[in-house]
Motif scaffolding. Structure first.
Motif, short mmCIF file in Angstrom:
data_model
loop_
_atom_site.label_atom_id
_atom_site.label_comp_id
_atom_site.label_asym_id
_atom_site.label_seq_id
_atom_site.Cartn_x
_atom_site.Cartn_y
_atom_site.Cartn_z
N PRO A 7 56.43 90.67 52.29
CA PRO A 7 55.68 89.43 52.55
C PRO A 7 55.50 89.13 54.04
CG PRO A 7 57.32 89.06 50.85
CD PRO A 7 57.54 90.45 51.38
N ASP A 8 56.42 89.62 54.90
CA ASP A 8 56.28 89.37 56.34
C ASP A 8 55.35 90.38 57.00
OD1 ASP A 8 57.86 91.65 56.37
OD2 ASP A 8 59.58 90.70 57.32
N GLY A 9 54.78 91.31 56.23
CA GLY A 9 53.83 92.28 56.76
C GLY A 9 54.46 93.56 57.26
N ILE A 10 55.79 93.66 57.24
CA ILE A 10 56.49 94.85 57.74
C ILE A 10 56.55 95.90 56.63
CG2 ILE A 10 58.69 95.70 58.64
CD1 ILE A 10 57.32 93.85 60.61
N SER A 11 56.36 97.15 57.01
CA SER A 11 56.43 98.25 56.07
C SER A 11 57.82 98.32 55.43
CB SER A 11 56.15 99.56 56.81
OG SER A 11 56.57 100.65 56.06
N ALA A 18 65.26 96.60 67.07
CA ALA A 18 65.61 95.47 67.94
C ALA A 18 65.05 94.25 67.23
CB ALA A 18 64.98 95.65 69.32
N PRO A 19 65.46 93.03 67.63
CA PRO A 19 64.92 91.85 66.94
C PRO A 19 63.39 91.85 66.92
CG PRO A 19 66.69 91.23 68.43
CD PRO A 19 66.39 92.69 68.70
N GLY A 20 62.81 91.85 65.71
CA GLY A 20 61.36 91.80 65.57
C GLY A 20 60.63 93.09 65.86
N LEU A 21 61.37 94.20 66.07
CA LEU A 21 60.77 95.50 66.36
C LEU A 21 61.23 96.48 65.29
CD1 LEU A 21 59.16 97.25 68.44
CD2 LEU A 21 61.38 97.86 69.38
N TRP A 22 60.28 96.98 64.52
CA TRP A 22 60.58 97.85 63.39
C TRP A 22 59.97 99.22 63.62
CZ3 TRP A 22 63.40 95.71 59.34
CH2 TRP A 22 63.62 94.34 59.45
N ARG A 23 60.72 100.28 63.28
CA ARG A 23 60.26 101.65 63.49
C ARG A 23 60.30 102.43 62.17
NH1 ARG A 23 60.23 103.23 68.86
NH2 ARG A 23 60.49 105.39 68.27
N VAL A 24 59.26 103.23 61.96
CA VAL A 24 59.21 104.15 60.83
C VAL A 24 58.99 105.54 61.42
CG1 VAL A 24 58.02 104.82 58.71
CG2 VAL A 24 58.16 102.40 59.34
N ARG A 42 55.73 105.11 63.68
CA ARG A 42 54.95 103.88 63.51
C ARG A 42 55.86 102.75 63.98
NH1 ARG A 42 50.92 101.76 59.54
NH2 ARG A 42 51.45 99.57 59.22
N VAL A 43 55.39 101.93 64.92
CA VAL A 43 56.19 100.84 65.48
C VAL A 43 55.49 99.53 65.15
CG1 VAL A 43 57.30 99.91 67.53
CG2 VAL A 43 56.87 102.37 67.38
N GLU A 44 56.23 98.60 64.56
CA GLU A 44 55.69 97.32 64.11
C GLU A 44 56.38 96.20 64.87
OE1 GLU A 44 55.99 97.35 59.80
OE2 GLU A 44 55.19 99.38 59.71
N PHE A 45 55.58 95.32 65.47
CA PHE A 45 56.07 94.23 66.31
C PHE A 45 55.74 92.89 65.66
CE2 PHE A 45 54.81 97.76 68.95
CZ PHE A 45 55.67 97.79 70.04
N VAL A 106 50.82 96.76 65.20
CA VAL A 106 51.35 98.07 64.83
C VAL A 106 50.75 99.12 65.75
CG1 VAL A 106 51.58 99.77 62.98
CG2 VAL A 106 51.47 97.33 62.41
N GLU A 107 51.62 100.01 66.26
CA GLU A 107 51.15 101.16 67.03
C GLU A 107 51.66 102.44 66.40
OE1 GLU A 107 52.90 100.77 71.02
OE2 GLU A 107 54.63 101.92 70.36
N LEU A 108 50.90 103.50 66.59
CA LEU A 108 51.34 104.85 66.27
C LEU A 108 51.75 105.46 67.60
CD1 LEU A 108 51.66 107.20 64.26
CD2 LEU A 108 49.30 107.85 64.84
N ALA A 109 53.04 105.76 67.73
CA ALA A 109 53.57 106.33 68.98
C ALA A 109 53.87 107.80 68.75
CB ALA A 109 54.82 105.58 69.41
N THR A 110 53.26 108.65 69.56
CA THR A 110 53.52 110.08 69.50
C THR A 110 54.18 110.47 70.81
OG1 THR A 110 51.58 110.39 68.09
CG2 THR A 110 52.48 112.36 69.17
#
Length: 124
Positions: A7-11, A18-24, A42-45, A106-110
């Motif tokens: 519901p918060d939009g995070i995968s 880190a607080p509010g920073l999600w990585r896949v 994939r990094v979600e802020f 959301v960013e795709l980081a390579t």
């Protein structure tokens, strides 16, 4: 990426780094260049995710998938990238990113980095 978005939009596959920073983490492979590997994440802020200064042992190639992110790279003026924009951060350049929108960004980081070194080093 599978699964239902929370519901918060995070995968649902994301891990809070880190607080509010999600990585896949999507993939990690050795390259044909000795001692180098590629890591794709994939990094979600969230909008309230605090920026922190860090660097990587190689280049970071960024593609913004969703939202708007402000990047601050040492020696350069801040730049805002929106969905569809790309940015490259050089080897060892101190930088930070923050969500400047209202929803999840959301960013795709390579990363093309030295194998065996920490992918990210914080600068306090």
């Amino acid at each position: 990426m599978g699964g239902t978005v929370r519901p918060d939009g995070i995968s649902p596959a994301a891990v809070e780094a880190a607080p509010g920073l999600w990585r896949v983490d999507l993939q990690r492979h050795d390259l044909s260049v000795p001692g180098r590997e590629v890591v794709q994440t994939r990094v979600e802020f969230t909008p309230d995710s605090p920026p922190f200064t860090h660097f990587h042992p190689g280049e970071e190639i960024i593609y913004v998938l969703q939202g708007s992110l402000e990047y601050r790279l040492d020696g350069h003026p801040p730049v805002v990238c929106h969905a569809g924009d790309a940015l490259t951060v050089g080897y060892g350049v101190h930088h930070q990113a923050r969500n400047v929108g209202r929803g999840i960004a959301v960013e795709l980081a390579t990363y093309v980095v030295e194998k065996g070194k920490p992918l990210l080093t914080r600068v306090d």
